[in-house]
Design a protein around this motif. Structure first.
Motif, short mmCIF file in Angstrom:
data_model
loop_
_atom_site.label_atom_id
_atom_site.label_comp_id
_atom_site.label_asym_id
_atom_site.label_seq_id
_atom_site.Cartn_x
_atom_site.Cartn_y
_atom_site.Cartn_z
N ILE A 156 1.22 -1.26 0.61
CA ILE A 156 -0.02 -0.12 0.40
C ILE A 156 0.94 1.16 0.09
O ILE A 156 0.78 2.14 -0.87
CB ILE A 156 -0.66 0.26 1.18
N ALA A 157 1.98 1.44 0.01
CA ALA A 157 2.63 2.14 1.39
C ALA A 157 3.42 2.99 -0.06
O ALA A 157 3.96 4.13 -0.66
CB ALA A 157 3.72 2.28 1.95
N ASP A 158 4.02 1.48 -0.92
CA ASP A 158 4.46 1.81 -2.44
C ASP A 158 3.49 2.34 -3.23
O ASP A 158 3.95 3.42 -4.53
CB ASP A 158 4.75 0.13 -3.07
N GLY A 159 2.50 2.65 -3.06
CA GLY A 159 1.60 3.37 -4.51
C GLY A 159 1.28 4.33 -3.40
O GLY A 159 0.21 4.77 -4.35
N GLU A 160 1.01 4.74 -2.39
CA GLU A 160 0.11 6.14 -1.83
C GLU A 160 0.64 5.85 -0.71
O GLU A 160 1.56 5.65 -0.18
CB GLU A 160 -1.31 5.53 -1.55
N LEU A 161 0.42 7.69 -0.19
CA LEU A 161 1.02 8.31 1.30
C LEU A 161 0.09 6.99 2.46
O LEU A 161 -1.56 6.83 2.41
CB LEU A 161 0.86 9.16 0.90
N VAL A 162 0.34 6.98 3.21
CA VAL A 162 -0.62 5.63 4.84
C VAL A 162 -0.06 7.62 5.99
O VAL A 162 1.32 7.81 5.92
CB VAL A 162 0.88 4.71 5.08
N VAL A 163 -0.56 7.62 6.24
CA VAL A 163 -0.66 8.21 7.86
C VAL A 163 -0.98 7.46 9.14
O VAL A 163 -1.99 6.59 8.47
CB VAL A 163 -1.54 9.25 7.54
N ASP A 164 -0.16 7.70 9.41
CA ASP A 164 -0.07 6.23 11.07
C ASP A 164 -0.57 6.84 11.81
O ASP A 164 0.24 7.24 12.48
CB ASP A 164 0.91 5.51 10.61
N LEU A 165 -1.86 6.88 12.60
CA LEU A 165 -2.37 6.81 13.62
C LEU A 165 -2.65 6.56 14.79
O LEU A 165 -3.07 6.00 16.05
CB LEU A 165 -3.60 7.47 13.34
N ARG A 166 -1.93 4.66 14.27
CA ARG A 166 -2.12 3.64 15.66
C ARG A 166 -1.22 4.18 16.51
O ARG A 166 0.11 4.75 16.91
CB ARG A 166 -1.82 2.68 14.89
N SER A 167 -1.08 3.80 17.83
CA SER A 167 -0.73 3.43 18.99
C SER A 167 0.14 2.56 18.78
O SER A 167 0.41 1.35 18.25
CB SER A 167 -2.53 3.24 20.73
N GLY A 168 0.50 2.18 20.41
CA GLY A 168 2.72 2.10 19.86
C GLY A 168 2.36 0.50 19.80
O GLY A 168 2.85 -0.79 18.05
N SER A 169 1.16 -0.78 21.12
CA SER A 169 0.92 -1.79 20.17
C SER A 169 0.41 -1.94 19.33
O SER A 169 0.85 -3.18 18.29
CB SER A 169 -0.54 -1.97 22.22
N TYR A 170 0.02 -1.40 18.42
CA TYR A 170 -1.31 -1.45 17.38
C TYR A 170 0.48 -1.68 15.81
O TYR A 170 0.09 -2.56 15.39
CB TYR A 170 -2.45 -1.06 16.66
N ALA A 171 0.85 -0.30 16.55
CA ALA A 171 2.04 0.27 15.60
C ALA A 171 3.16 -1.25 15.29
O ALA A 171 4.16 -1.91 14.40
CB ALA A 171 2.26 0.79 15.48
N ALA A 172 3.28 -2.17 16.78
CA ALA A 172 3.84 -3.46 17.00
C ALA A 172 3.93 -4.25 16.15
O ALA A 172 4.50 -5.45 16.04
CB ALA A 172 4.34 -3.74 17.76
#
Length: 249
Positions: A156-172
């Motif tokens: 997904i990130a290769d084709g479009e901008l990703v804005v990551d609003l996840r908290s730490g445990s979910y980003a992991a």
């Protein structure tokens, strides 16, 4: 642009959709692990004390275990309407109309401990499983999800901008190369700052609403910051792909 949201522990009950069909969810490559985790959560629910321990619940929350027991048979509703709480109240996706609503359905996605990644319209039941939960006989959920979920998010990130609003445990659960990471900082009158936890959800929800409905197509963190500033938010860019939303303490 994809705006990646954290889930919420609280979820509405019911729904008017049919029972869970994993093949109806986007990103079918996540299907085998989704199915395995659903089966494990349902099986765990047969042992209420063990489920409490694994999910971090008290006896007053046994209704959450009962919901998990019915995962395969419960009605579904679109993911963005399933999650509730501070962030989703500020996002207020139900009030979006017309093209803004259509953009939101395409741009918003949720990181989930049970389903990995769900898109706005993916039909899901109510459930309880957190990123930090420890299912019996399984290692961490991050170890399970990362090999499958990271390639999906990387594509997904290769084709479009990703804005990551996840908290730490979910980003992991999966990293997203090149994603714009957003932190909310509270600034005291003396100028010192701290990262805030609970109330950062409201500010992230407002930012998500802005990004979901805008006609603009930001291509980097600077463009996201410019949009937010025009909407009255105080945003700083301390790194190429890092934004700080600064609010009064």
């Amino acid at each position: 642009m994809l705006v990646l949201l954290p889930p919420s522990e609280t979820k509405i009950d019911g729904g008017d959709g049919p029972p869970l069909r994993l093949d109806a969810l986007r990103h079918p490559e996540l299907g085998p692990l989704r199915s395995a985790l659903v089966d494990e959560v349902v099986a765990l629910s047969a042992d209420v004390p063990a489920a409490r321990a694994a999910l971090g619940l008290s006896p007053k929350q046994d209704a959450e275990i009962a919901r998990n027991a019915a995962l395969r048979a419960s009605p579904t509703t679109p993911a963005l309407l399933r999650y509730t709480g501070v962030l989703y109240d500020a996002l207020d996706v139900r009030s979006l109309r017309g093209t803004a609503a259509a953009r939101a359905r395409e741009r918003l996605a949720v990181g989930s401990a049970l389903f990995g990644l769900v898109r706005a319209d993916d039909p899901i039941p109510a459930y309880r499983l957190s990123a930090g939960s420890a299912l019996p006989g399984r290692g961490t959920l991050a170890a399970a999800w990362r090999p499958l979920l990271e390639p999906v998010l990387r594509a997904i990130a290769d084709g479009e901008l990703v804005v990551d609003l996840r908290s730490g445990s979910y980003a992991a659960l999966a990293r997203v190369p090149g994603a714009v990471d957003v932190d909310v900082l509270a600034e005291r009158p003396d100028g010192t700052r701290t990262v805030i936890s609970h109330f950062n959800k409201a500010h992230k929800g407002r930012l998500a609403r802005l990004l979901a409905g805008t006609r603009a197509e930001p291509s980097d963190a600077g463009a996201v910051a410019a949009l937010a500033r025009r909407a009255g938010m105080r945003v700083e860019r301390p790194g190429p792909a890092v934004l700080h939303v600064v609010v009064p303490a």
